[in-house]
Design a protein around this motif. Structure first.
Motif, PDB file in Angstrom:
ATOM      1  N   THR A   3      10.417   8.099  -9.062  1.00 56.49           N
ATOM      2  CA  THR A   3       8.981   8.144  -8.795  1.00 56.49           C
ATOM      3  C   THR A   3       8.428   6.735  -8.936  1.00 56.49           C
ATOM      4  OG1 THR A   3       8.807  10.381  -9.697  1.00 56.49           O
ATOM      5  CG2 THR A   3       6.777   9.109  -9.567  1.00 56.49           C
ATOM      6  N   GLU A  32       5.781  12.804 -18.647  1.00 52.52           N
ATOM      7  CA  GLU A  32       4.598  12.847 -17.801  1.00 52.52           C
ATOM      8  C   GLU A  32       3.355  12.964 -18.683  1.00 52.52           C
ATOM      9  OE1 GLU A  32       2.728  15.437 -14.093  1.00 52.52           O
ATOM     10  OE2 GLU A  32       4.733  15.892 -14.840  1.00 52.52           O
ATOM     11  N   GLY A  33       2.382  12.101 -18.435  1.00 50.91           N
ATOM     12  CA  GLY A  33       1.150  12.099 -19.212  1.00 50.91           C
ATOM     13  C   GLY A  33       1.119  11.081 -20.337  1.00 50.91           C
ATOM     14  N   ASP A  34       2.288  10.526 -20.715  1.00 48.85           N
ATOM     15  CA  ASP A  34       2.308   9.455 -21.715  1.00 48.85           C
ATOM     16  C   ASP A  34       1.547   8.254 -21.174  1.00 48.85           C
ATOM     17  OD1 ASP A  34       3.921  10.851 -23.485  1.00 48.85           O
ATOM     18  OD2 ASP A  34       5.753   9.749 -22.993  1.00 48.85           O
ATOM     19  N   GLU A  49      -1.473   6.642 -17.185  1.00 53.63           N
ATOM     20  CA  GLU A  49      -0.480   7.616 -17.629  1.00 53.63           C
ATOM     21  C   GLU A  49       0.719   7.692 -16.694  1.00 53.63           C
ATOM     22  OE1 GLU A  49      -2.552  11.328 -18.010  1.00 53.63           O
ATOM     23  OE2 GLU A  49      -3.684  10.635 -19.743  1.00 53.63           O
ATOM     24  N   ALA A  50       1.834   8.142 -17.250  1.00 52.75           N
ATOM     25  CA  ALA A  50       3.059   8.324 -16.477  1.00 52.75           C
ATOM     26  C   ALA A  50       2.885   9.475 -15.483  1.00 52.75           C
ATOM     27  CB  ALA A  50       4.226   8.614 -17.404  1.00 52.75           C
ATOM     28  N   PRO A  51       3.254   9.261 -14.213  1.00 50.48           N
ATOM     29  CA  PRO A  51       3.138  10.320 -13.216  1.00 50.48           C
ATOM     30  C   PRO A  51       4.289  11.325 -13.249  1.00 50.48           C
ATOM     31  CG  PRO A  51       3.948   8.319 -12.193  1.00 50.48           C
ATOM     32  CD  PRO A  51       3.653   7.986 -13.629  1.00 50.48           C
ATOM     33  N   ALA A  52       5.321  11.039 -14.049  1.00 47.64           N
ATOM     34  CA  ALA A  52       6.506  11.903 -14.113  1.00 47.64           C
ATOM     35  C   ALA A  52       7.249  11.630 -15.418  1.00 47.64           C
ATOM     36  CB  ALA A  52       7.424  11.623 -12.922  1.00 47.64           C
ATOM     37  N   SER A  53       8.260  12.430 -15.693  1.00 48.81           N
ATOM     38  CA  SER A  53       9.108  12.237 -16.869  1.00 48.81           C
ATOM     39  C   SER A  53      10.441  11.634 -16.439  1.00 48.81           C
ATOM     40  CB  SER A  53       9.364  13.580 -17.563  1.00 48.81           C
ATOM     41  OG  SER A  53       8.178  14.140 -18.046  1.00 48.81           O
ATOM     42  N   ILE A  75      10.111   5.541 -12.341  1.00 53.51           N
ATOM     43  CA  ILE A  75      10.597   6.480 -13.346  1.00 53.51           C
ATOM     44  C   ILE A  75      11.741   7.236 -12.700  1.00 53.51           C
ATOM     45  CG2 ILE A  75      10.084   8.468 -14.788  1.00 53.51           C
ATOM     46  CD1 ILE A  75       7.201   7.449 -14.964  1.00 53.51           C
TER      47      ILE A  75
END
Length: 76
Positions: A3, A32-34, A49-53, A75
């Motif tokens: 991503t 995701e969300g971090d 924020e992170a768009p994915a994990s 990511i």
């Protein structure tokens, strides 16, 4: 598939922004969300924020200015 992390457009007139600080290091796992990094633009600082994990791969350098839409990391 990786991503892309793109420099976001936060304000209406924003054309570029500066990466103030990455909250994670290259190769670290993020969720995701971090909060990934602090973005300085138009005299304000914003948490992005992170768009994915997955595993963070950093391309953008702290203190450098990039145009909106520039890929500053991935990511995996």
């Amino acid at each position: 598939m990786a991503t892309e992390i793109l420099l976001p457009k936060i304000g209406f007139s924003m054309n570029e922004g500066q990466i103030a600080e990455w909250m994670f290091g290259d190769g670290e796992e993020v969720a995701e969300g971090d909060v990934l990094y602090l973005l300085e633009a138009d005299k304000s600082a914003n948490e992005v924020e992170a768009p994915a994990s997955g595993i963070l791969r950093i391309l953008g350098v702290e203190g450098e200015t990039y145009e909106v839409g520039t890929v500053i990391g991935y990511i995996e």
